[in-house]
Scaffold this motif. Structure first.
Motif, PDB file in Angstrom:
ATOM      1  N   LYS A   1       0.819   2.725  -6.934  1.00  0.00           N
ATOM      2  CA  LYS A   1       0.487   1.705  -7.932  1.00  0.00           C
ATOM      3  C   LYS A   1      -0.735   2.049  -8.780  1.00  0.00           C
ATOM      4  O   LYS A   1      -0.720   1.850  -9.994  1.00  0.00           O
ATOM      5  CB  LYS A   1       0.279   0.386  -7.184  1.00  0.00           C
TER       6      LYS A   1
ATOM      7  N   GLU B   1      -8.167  -5.719  -8.554  1.00  0.00           N
ATOM      8  CA  GLU B   1      -8.547  -6.678  -7.508  1.00  0.00           C
ATOM      9  C   GLU B   1      -8.157  -6.138  -6.139  1.00  0.00           C
ATOM     10  O   GLU B   1      -7.151  -5.440  -6.038  1.00  0.00           O
ATOM     11  CB  GLU B   1      -7.832  -8.007  -7.736  1.00  0.00           C
ATOM     12  N   PRO B   2      -8.875  -6.494  -5.045  1.00  0.00           N
ATOM     13  CA  PRO B   2     -10.137  -7.215  -5.155  1.00  0.00           C
ATOM     14  C   PRO B   2     -11.167  -6.299  -5.798  1.00  0.00           C
ATOM     15  O   PRO B   2     -11.190  -5.106  -5.516  1.00  0.00           O
ATOM     16  CB  PRO B   2     -10.506  -7.537  -3.713  1.00  0.00           C
TER      17      PRO B   2
ATOM     18  N   ASP C   1       0.842  -1.197   0.000  1.00  0.00           N
ATOM     19  CA  ASP C   1       0.000   0.000   0.000  1.00  0.00           C
ATOM     20  C   ASP C   1       0.883   1.255   0.000  1.00  0.00           C
ATOM     21  O   ASP C   1       1.876   1.306   0.720  1.00  0.00           O
ATOM     22  CB  ASP C   1      -0.890   0.023   1.253  1.00  0.00           C
TER      23      ASP C   1
ATOM     24  N   ILE D   1     -11.034 -13.402  -0.806  1.00  0.00           N
ATOM     25  CA  ILE D   1     -10.234 -12.850  -1.910  1.00  0.00           C
ATOM     26  C   ILE D   1     -10.300 -13.778  -3.121  1.00  0.00           C
ATOM     27  O   ILE D   1     -10.471 -13.334  -4.259  1.00  0.00           O
ATOM     28  CB  ILE D   1      -8.781 -12.606  -1.455  1.00  0.00           C
TER      29      ILE D   1
ATOM     30  N   ARG E   1     -14.814  -6.643  -1.841  1.00  0.00           N
ATOM     31  CA  ARG E   1     -13.764  -5.654  -1.526  1.00  0.00           C
ATOM     32  C   ARG E   1     -14.195  -4.787  -0.332  1.00  0.00           C
ATOM     33  O   ARG E   1     -13.400  -4.488   0.550  1.00  0.00           O
ATOM     34  CB  ARG E   1     -13.518  -4.768  -2.765  1.00  0.00           C
TER      35      ARG E   1
HETATM   36  P1  TMP Z   1      -5.597  -1.546  -3.341  1.00  0.00           P
HETATM   37  O1  TMP Z   1      -5.530  -0.548  -2.239  1.00  0.00           O
HETATM   38  O2  TMP Z   1      -4.336  -1.695  -4.080  1.00  0.00           O
HETATM   39  O3  TMP Z   1      -6.785  -1.367  -4.231  1.00  0.00           O
HETATM   40  O4  TMP Z   1      -5.797  -2.993  -2.665  1.00  0.00           O
HETATM   41  C1  TMP Z   1      -6.680  -3.203  -1.642  1.00  0.00           C
HETATM   42  C2  TMP Z   1      -6.066  -3.989  -0.525  1.00  0.00           C
HETATM   43  O5  TMP Z   1      -6.338  -5.381  -0.706  1.00  0.00           O
HETATM   44  C3  TMP Z   1      -4.570  -3.830  -0.384  1.00  0.00           C
HETATM   45  O6  TMP Z   1      -4.300  -3.352   0.921  1.00  0.00           O
HETATM   46  C4  TMP Z   1      -4.038  -5.225  -0.533  1.00  0.00           C
HETATM   47  C5  TMP Z   1      -5.220  -6.124  -0.307  1.00  0.00           C
HETATM   48  N1  TMP Z   1      -5.157  -7.397  -1.049  1.00  0.00           N
HETATM   49  C6  TMP Z   1      -4.792  -8.559  -0.396  1.00  0.00           C
HETATM   50  O7  TMP Z   1      -4.517  -8.527   0.803  1.00  0.00           O
HETATM   51  N2  TMP Z   1      -4.722  -9.727  -1.103  1.00  0.00           N
HETATM   52  C7  TMP Z   1      -5.028  -9.802  -2.436  1.00  0.00           C
HETATM   53  O8  TMP Z   1      -4.945 -10.872  -3.045  1.00  0.00           O
HETATM   54  C8  TMP Z   1      -5.420  -8.576  -3.102  1.00  0.00           C
HETATM   55  C9  TMP Z   1      -5.743  -8.617  -4.564  1.00  0.00           C
HETATM   56  C10 TMP Z   1      -5.454  -7.404  -2.378  1.00  0.00           C
END
Ligand code: TMP
Length: 226
Positions: free
Chosen positions: A18, A41-42, A14, A72, A52
């Protein structure tokens, strides 16, 4: 069997910038004339976006790590069925803001569920729908988390469940991404994210250009089953 489209994913802890880099890459590829599907994703589907919501909502307090992983992969199964596989089947380039490496890094390493557990889900749900190229944006968690917090203050948005995990969690996630990159150097490219947005984007575009050139050479030799 491998589908005709190309599958590119962007990853990172995070606060690496990205999503901005994803948007700029999508703009670039569209300008080049690629038939392209941008997704994330999610999420990426209505069901996935609802999942999500559960995953990121700080009020989701007692979600067991295994339940988190299963949710997930539920969102991912829907995403594959509705978006990723149909798009790849039509020969489109799919560019996803996160995919299965995030589960290895966040749930496998961050939550300590282990690589084997995540790979077991992955084999069932994703099978051979695996990314062709993955860009990992790499940044020290101290800087990344400060950036993520700044973004929330600017947008007046609340911290998500993962951002709230703190530095040690994100250090494990980062180590996970770097381990994946070491294991699969031809697919996974690490880009340093402690630089201006335009510089990071320029390196991403170079990597994507090289990849597309290689793919078109392979395609023109007729050497694959694409
Ligand atoms: P984002 O902030 O990049 O949109 O992603 C949302 C959050 O989801 C990010 O903190 C990481 C988490 N995540 C997981 O923990 N496992 C996964 O497989 C995916 C795709 C996201």
């Amino acid at each position: 069997m491998k589908q005709p489209g190309l599958f590119i994913t962007l990853e990172g802890i995070d606060g690496t910038g990205k999503s901005t880099q994803h948007r700029l890459l999508v703009q670039y590829l569209r300008k080049l004339g690629h038939r392209l599907r941008a997704t994330r994703e999610p999420g990426g589907t209505r069901v996935g976006e609802r999942i999500r919501g559960i995953l990121l909502d700080l009020s989701t307090k007692r979600l067991a790590p295994m339940a988190e992983l299963a949710l997930i992969y539920a969102a991912r199964a829907q995403h594959l069925e509705e978006v990723v596989r149909p798009s790849l089947g039509r020969g489109e380039t799919v560019v996803s803001d996160r995919y299965n490496d995030a589960s290895l890094a966040y749930q496998g390493y961050g939550r300590k569920l282990g690589v084997e557990t995540v790979r077991a889900f992955d084999q069932i749900v994703c099978g051979d729908t695996q990314p062709d190229l993955t860009i990992v944006l790499d940044l020290d968690p101290r800087i990344a988390l400060a950036r993520a917090q700044g973004r929330e203050t600017r947008r007046n948005s609340r911290r998500g469940r993962f951002e709230a995990q703190g530095r040690q969690f994100h250090a494990r996630v980062r180590a996970g991404y770097l381990a994946i990159a070491r294991q699969e150097p031809s697919r996974v490219k690490v880009v340093r994210a402690d630089r201006p947005i335009a510089e990071v984007q320029a390196e991403i575009r170079r990597l994507v250009d090289d990849f597309l050139e290689r793919e078109s050479e392979v395609g023109s030799r007729g050497a694959t089953s694409r």
